[in-house]
Design an enzyme around this catalytic site. Structure first.
Site, PDB file in Angstrom:
ATOM      1  N   SER A   1       0.828  -1.204   0.000  1.00  0.00           N
ATOM      2  CA  SER A   1       0.000   0.000   0.000  1.00  0.00           C
ATOM      3  C   SER A   1       0.861   1.253   0.000  1.00  0.00           C
ATOM      4  O   SER A   1       0.477   2.283  -0.547  1.00  0.00           O
ATOM      5  CB  SER A   1      -0.871   0.068   1.250  1.00  0.00           C
ATOM      6  OG  SER A   1      -1.506  -1.125   1.493  1.00  0.00           O
TER       7      SER A   1
ATOM      8  N   HIS B   1      -2.503  -3.389  -6.220  1.00  0.00           N
ATOM      9  CA  HIS B   1      -2.962  -2.938  -4.902  1.00  0.00           C
ATOM     10  C   HIS B   1      -4.457  -3.208  -4.760  1.00  0.00           C
ATOM     11  O   HIS B   1      -5.287  -2.465  -5.293  1.00  0.00           O
ATOM     12  CB  HIS B   1      -2.638  -1.444  -4.722  1.00  0.00           C
ATOM     13  CG  HIS B   1      -3.031  -0.915  -3.384  1.00  0.00           C
ATOM     14  ND1 HIS B   1      -3.470   0.359  -3.187  1.00  0.00           N
ATOM     15  CD2 HIS B   1      -3.059  -1.515  -2.169  1.00  0.00           C
ATOM     16  CE1 HIS B   1      -3.759   0.526  -1.900  1.00  0.00           C
ATOM     17  NE2 HIS B   1      -3.514  -0.590  -1.274  1.00  0.00           N
TER      18      HIS B   1
ATOM     19  N   GLU C   1      -5.748  -0.981  -7.877  1.00  0.00           N
ATOM     20  CA  GLU C   1      -4.748  -0.053  -8.419  1.00  0.00           C
ATOM     21  C   GLU C   1      -3.623  -0.889  -9.033  1.00  0.00           C
ATOM     22  O   GLU C   1      -3.025  -1.728  -8.354  1.00  0.00           O
ATOM     23  CB  GLU C   1      -4.198   0.851  -7.311  1.00  0.00           C
ATOM     24  CG  GLU C   1      -5.142   1.976  -6.935  1.00  0.00           C
ATOM     25  CD  GLU C   1      -4.547   2.938  -5.921  1.00  0.00           C
ATOM     26  OE1 GLU C   1      -4.729   4.151  -6.081  1.00  0.00           O
ATOM     27  OE2 GLU C   1      -3.915   2.478  -4.951  1.00  0.00           O
TER      28      GLU C   1
ATOM     29  N   ASN D   1      -4.429   6.468  -1.715  1.00  0.00           N
ATOM     30  CA  ASN D   1      -3.991   6.842  -0.373  1.00  0.00           C
ATOM     31  C   ASN D   1      -3.360   8.234  -0.349  1.00  0.00           C
ATOM     32  O   ASN D   1      -3.348   8.887   0.690  1.00  0.00           O
ATOM     33  CB  ASN D   1      -3.038   5.788   0.199  1.00  0.00           C
ATOM     34  CG  ASN D   1      -3.831   4.611   0.766  1.00  0.00           C
ATOM     35  OD1 ASN D   1      -4.993   4.770   1.144  1.00  0.00           O
ATOM     36  ND2 ASN D   1      -3.230   3.436   0.809  1.00  0.00           N
TER      37      ASN D   1
END
Ligand code: 3H9
Length: 653
Positions: free
Chosen positions: A410, A431, A443, A481
């Site tokens: 991540s 991801h 992702e 993120n």
């Protein structure tokens, strides 16, 4: 069979045994664009006037019957004939019209079928009125004709959810009259011939079965709660619930509602999302690149994430080899995977045969060499650079040199992981979001050296896994993120500046998020982010604004719902505002000499949206995200951003 008669560039027909077989051929999905409507209306006129023609069959070329109205025509000046007029002509025709549903019959496509006098589906056909997913209601009779066939509660359930049904369910509901077990067109011609000279069953003339108002209320309330303030589902319910009035009145109301909703910001946002989803896997430079074959997927680390990925892979038909550190851990992982499959079995998402087939394709091991048959290995171990580099070096030796290696990190830099291997071209990031078997977003992290065919292969795998892949470059936290961090930062600035957690959460929920940010933190637990902040403390720019409120909460043992308190208190499990948290926030404001001010709900929304959009702009400028709409998809599918607002980049205008 007769010569081909052409009615327009997209509609043509042949005649067999006196039946005009009309085929719509308007790739990619046979949408009812202006030329199709023109061709159909000419075909209907031709059939009505032609003495040698005793009936019609309408079907589609390719794998779709009709995918619906042409969404690309929305917003353009109307071109006659309009779909409701064509549909009315079908229903009123004096000769039998049979719909031969060769594939998806959606939206306006199903509305065409509903007006036919008989409907036959191929076993693989899919039917639905998914208009609410585009922020509109059916605009060509769907809300009035479907309840006449299947009753009001069932029609509400289908239309207000936008759910697609398969042929079998459509038959049992009464949407179709027959499923063709042999050649669809032969069966349809046969059916049309049998209807010649009989009284035709016109859907619009059918009486609606009486329904228990309590049942209608129950079905509607459940769907509208899920729709969280969107207009279209509520309008669909209203139109269907009142469909026992005269057909003309209901159709006029439906059409006016459809036209008004089509122009709404909600519909514009949902159309944006529809096209964004189809755009996202179109990657410049991948045209003509041949993808590698993937049949067997290795998964390293069979914790929560690895097990979820395994379930997704098994469900997509892959053979899965799970690896964990010890035989005991591997066995535990196997049990976890089986447990998830059993849940699917219990919920009916999986039948017994599917369960048996999936478990038969699963094996687990603690020996690297057992991953040798894998075409792709996905690592989902602890998010620590040294652990991952060590694993990748081992995998590099254990698997074929043309097999692909993916990391599910991540926050770590996958370029550093790739550089530690012999073949960095075969490395990329995948991801997943937790729970990985349920969350759609994936992702796909393109590293500096990722080979084009490795990227193309991963996009194919993502599609087969029924994920929504969004390609991102390498940056801390990738697209999602990074934006989430900016959003979180801004929310904490707001706390210091004068808002309280429940003010911010209320604004977010009012905007359409399923849950406010601070409520989510409490649910997920505050300790992981706290540990990260402590790790980053040494390298943090001291001139950067840093809000310490979350640290104070953690130091006070308020680690979220699990510890009974976090941003909120939970007496009897119920989320409540806690004066102790307010006191901590006020103390931090005083320490920084901040005079608190009040914020309106709209100001809170604007500050948070602005922070997300600004970070999105930075990602575009850095070339991390290929397009603004990709950022929207990430935030919608991974972070609860309301779909009907179109994502932060769309919403900022
Ligand atoms: C409606 O019908 C209103 C009526 O009630 C009232 C009228 C008066 N229009 O999804 P794919 C394009 S509203 C224009 O990858 P698949 C799509 O953009 C409509 N274009 O294929 C893509 O283009 P590109 C209600 C459309 O095989 C290409 O087709 N209907 C439309 O995986 C391939 O699409 C719906 O909401 C359209 N309606 O799936 C159904 N649909 O190649 C929407 C698709 O340039 N469509 N395109 O990227 C679908 O659910 C799927 O496309 C379908 C095929 C299942 C049909």
């Amino acid at each position: 069979m007769s010569e081909v008669t052409t009615f327009s560039a997209t509609v043509s027909a042949t005649t067999r045994n006196g039946i005009l077989v009309v085929t719509i051929d308007n790739p990619p999905v046979n949408a009812t664009s202006a030329d199709v409507r023109l061709g159909l209306s000419r075909a209907l006129a031709h059939a009505e006037a032609g003495g040698a023609i005793s009936g019609l069959v309408i079907t589609g070329a390719g794998k779709t019957f009709i995918g619906g109205a042409d969404i690309k025509e929305f917003g353009k000046p109307p071109v006659e004939p309009m779909l409701p007029d064509v549909i009315e002509t079908i229903e009123a025709l004096s000769k039998p019209v049979v719909a031969a549903l060769n594939g998806a019959a959606l939206g306006g496509g199903l509305e065409v079928a509903l007006a036919c006098h008989y409907r036959i589906a191929s076993p693989t056909a899919q039917l639905g009125l998914p208009e609410v997913k585009l922020g509109i209601v059916p605009g060509a009779g769907g809300t009035q004709r479907l309840p006449r066939l299947i009753g009001i509660p069932a029609a509400i359930e289908l239309i207000a959810s936008g759910r697609i049904t398969k042929a079998g369910e459509a038959l049992s509901l009464g949407i179709v009259d027959e499923i063709a077990e042999t050649d669809l067109i032969d069966v349809a011609i046969d059916a049309a011939q049998k209807l010649v000279g009989t009284p035709l069953r016109r859907t619009g003339e059918l009486a609606i079965a009486s329904a228990d108002p309590a049942e209608i209320e129950k079905v509607s309330a459940k769907l509208l709660a899920k729709a969280r303030g969107q207009k279209a589902p509520a309008e669909a319910v209203r139109l269907i619930a009142s469909s026992h009035r005269p057909l003309g009145e209901g159709l006029a109301d439906e059409r006016a509602t459809f036209l008004a909703l089509r122009e709404s910001p909600e519909a514009a946002a949902l159309r944006h999302v529809f096209f964004a989803e189809r755009e996202t896997s179109k990657i410049a430079g991948l045209e003509g690149v041949e993808a590698r074959q993937v049949n067997t997927i290795g998964i390293c680390g069979l914790g929560l994430m690895g097990s979820g990925i395994a379930v997704a892979a098994l469900g997509a038909g892959y053979t899965v080899i799970g690896l964990d550190q010890t035989p005991e851990a591997a066995e535990k992982g196997r049990e976890r995977i089986i447990g998830l499959l059993e849940r699917n079995l219990a919920s009916g998402r999986l039948d017994r045969a599917g369960f048996d087939a999936q478990t038969a394709r699963l094996s687990v091991t603690a020996t690297d060499a057992d991953l040798a048959p894998c075409d792709l290995v996905i690592e989902a171990v602890f998010d620590d650079l040294d652990v991952k580099i060590d694993l990748f070096r081992r995998l590099d030796k254990a698997i074929r040199s043309d097999a692909i290696l993916a990391t599910n990190t991540s926050y770590l830099n996958p370029d550093e992981i790739a550089a530690a291997t012999q073949h960095p071209g075969r490395v990329l990031g995948l991801h997943f979001f937790s729970p990985a078997h349920l969350m759609r977003l994936l992702e796909v992290v393109r590293c500096k050296e990722t080979a084009p065919d490795v990227l193309a292969t991963s996009l194919n795998v993502a599609k087969r896994l029924r994920k929504l892949p969004v390609v991102t470059g390498v940056t801390e936290g990738f697209i999602g993120n990074r934006i989430f961090s900016a959003y979180r930062r801004e929310a904490e600035f707001l706390l210091e500046d004068g808002a309280l957690p429940h003010d911010i959460d209320a604004a977010l929920e009012d905007y359409g998020f399923p849950m406010g940010l601070f409520a989510v933190y409490d649910m997920a637990g505050l300790e992981i982010a706290w540990a990260r902040r402590k790790r980053q403390a040494a390298t943090r720019d001291p001139s950067e604004r840093y809000v310490e409120i979350a640290d104070r909460l953690c130091e006070a043992g308020r680690l979220g719902q699990k510890s009974g308190r976090g941003w909120y208190a939970y007496p009897d499990g119920k989320r409540t505002v806690d004066p102790e948290v307010t006191a901590i926030i006020e103390a931090e404001r005083t320490k920084k000499h901040i005079t608190p001010r009040s914020f309106s709900q709209e100001e809170i929304e604007q500050r948070l949206l602005g922070a997300m959009a600004a970070e999105g702009e930075a990602l575009l400028a850095e070339g991390i995200a290929a397009r603004a709409s990709d950022i929207d998809l990430v935030m919608i599918n991974g972070y609860g951003f309301p779909t009907h607002k179109g994502g932060p980049m769309f919403a900022k205008g």
